[in-house]
Scaffold this motif. Sequence first.
Motif, mmCIF file in Angstrom:
data_model
loop_
_atom_site.group_PDB
_atom_site.id
_atom_site.type_symbol
_atom_site.label_atom_id
_atom_site.label_comp_id
_atom_site.label_asym_id
_atom_site.label_seq_id
_atom_site.Cartn_x
_atom_site.Cartn_y
_atom_site.Cartn_z
ATOM 1 N N TYR A 1 1.084 -0.828 0.103
ATOM 2 C CA TYR A 1 0.549 0.088 0.294
ATOM 3 C C TYR A 1 0.962 0.929 0.103
ATOM 4 O O TYR A 1 0.153 2.616 -0.527
ATOM 5 C CB TYR A 1 -1.145 -0.068 0.960
ATOM 6 N N TYR A 2 2.156 1.419 0.429
ATOM 7 C CA TYR A 2 2.933 2.335 0.559
ATOM 8 C C TYR A 2 2.632 3.256 -0.779
ATOM 9 O O TYR A 2 2.759 4.253 -1.258
ATOM 10 C CB TYR A 2 4.555 2.205 0.910
ATOM 11 N N SER A 3 2.839 2.441 -2.622
ATOM 12 C CA SER A 3 3.056 3.064 -3.524
ATOM 13 C C SER A 3 1.606 3.728 -3.703
ATOM 14 O O SER A 3 1.431 4.172 -4.660
ATOM 15 C CB SER A 3 3.324 1.865 -4.186
ATOM 16 N N LYS A 4 0.450 3.530 -2.941
ATOM 17 C CA LYS A 4 -0.854 3.716 -3.552
ATOM 18 C C LYS A 4 -1.113 5.517 -2.791
ATOM 19 O O LYS A 4 -2.244 5.281 -2.736
ATOM 20 C CB LYS A 4 -1.968 3.189 -3.293
ATOM 21 N N MET A 5 -0.195 5.657 -2.233
ATOM 22 C CA MET A 5 -0.588 7.390 -1.421
ATOM 23 C C MET A 5 -0.816 7.967 -2.791
ATOM 24 O O MET A 5 -1.921 8.913 -2.415
ATOM 25 C CB MET A 5 0.880 7.976 -0.882
ATOM 26 N N ASP B 1 -4.036 5.932 -4.246
ATOM 27 C CA ASP B 1 -5.601 5.163 -4.050
ATOM 28 C C ASP B 1 -5.681 6.243 -2.309
ATOM 29 O O ASP B 1 -5.296 4.942 -1.341
ATOM 30 C CB ASP B 1 -5.865 3.944 -3.765
ATOM 31 N N PRO B 2 -5.245 7.100 -2.192
ATOM 32 C CA PRO B 2 -4.904 7.376 -1.387
ATOM 33 C C PRO B 2 -5.530 7.012 0.309
ATOM 34 O O PRO B 2 -5.352 6.288 1.329
ATOM 35 C CB PRO B 2 -5.077 9.500 -0.515
ATOM 36 N N ILE C 1 -9.653 10.007 8.600
ATOM 37 C CA ILE C 1 -8.963 8.652 7.669
ATOM 38 C C ILE C 1 -9.365 10.085 6.132
ATOM 39 O O ILE C 1 -8.702 10.045 5.575
ATOM 40 C CB ILE C 1 -9.368 7.936 7.120
ATOM 41 N N ASN C 2 -10.159 10.513 6.358
ATOM 42 C CA ASN C 2 -10.999 11.802 5.475
ATOM 43 C C ASN C 2 -10.174 12.749 5.632
ATOM 44 O O ASN C 2 -9.638 13.029 4.392
ATOM 45 C CB ASN C 2 -12.408 12.061 5.177
ATOM 46 N N GLN D 1 -5.816 15.696 3.217
ATOM 47 C CA GLN D 1 -3.964 16.793 3.152
ATOM 48 C C GLN D 1 -3.543 16.197 2.113
ATOM 49 O O GLN D 1 -2.320 16.650 1.233
ATOM 50 C CB GLN D 1 -3.842 16.282 4.661
ATOM 51 N N ILE D 2 -3.720 14.384 1.620
ATOM 52 C CA ILE D 2 -2.889 14.306 0.655
ATOM 53 C C ILE D 2 -3.547 14.721 -0.568
ATOM 54 O O ILE D 2 -2.484 15.246 -1.486
ATOM 55 C CB ILE D 2 -2.776 12.056 0.341
#
Length: 194
Positions: free
Chosen positions: A76-80, A83-84, A176-177, A182-183
Amino acid sequence: MEKTTDLRIIKTQRAIKTTFLQLINKKELSKITVAELARIAEINKGTFYLHYADIYELYSNMLAESISKTANKSTYYSKMLTDPETFVSGFFTPSPESTTAEETAPFRPENLRFGESFLAMMITAIINNIYATEVIPKTTHNTMKLRFLIGGMFSEVIQISTEKPHNIPFIDKETINYLISQIKHSFPEIYNVK
């Protein structure tokens, strides 16, 4: 002749690291001595010192390797940036991938206190995984934004773990939202955010 020397060095490094992981799985880092490690690994103390200044340098090296393996195993790191929601949810959920006790021993709190740069190494490993997706260019400004976001998320994990040390970190939907927003606001060129 040089290949024989290289092979001996590789075997010695492997013996040192394997023995170290066995020892750190049984006891705290500060209780491990070079003499004990050398005896179990069947090497001379002098041979150990050809490779490492002390047990703490070996630990730092092993911690960096463990962090890199852990970050590279993550899905999941690569999904930042793609797919945040999955990224944020995954960040606060323990990894379902099986790990051995030896793999997790360097991350125990009693050992991590000796890994002064643990958090920085972890953040860097995650950022490297994000850059590997090639969604954004590797720039100083992007790295700063990623450090800020990921560092803040780690700070939250640490806070939650401190408040409830034996519980799985739980993060509510509102948080989470917020993190997702922020991302998206940090990288408006990807999400067309104004």
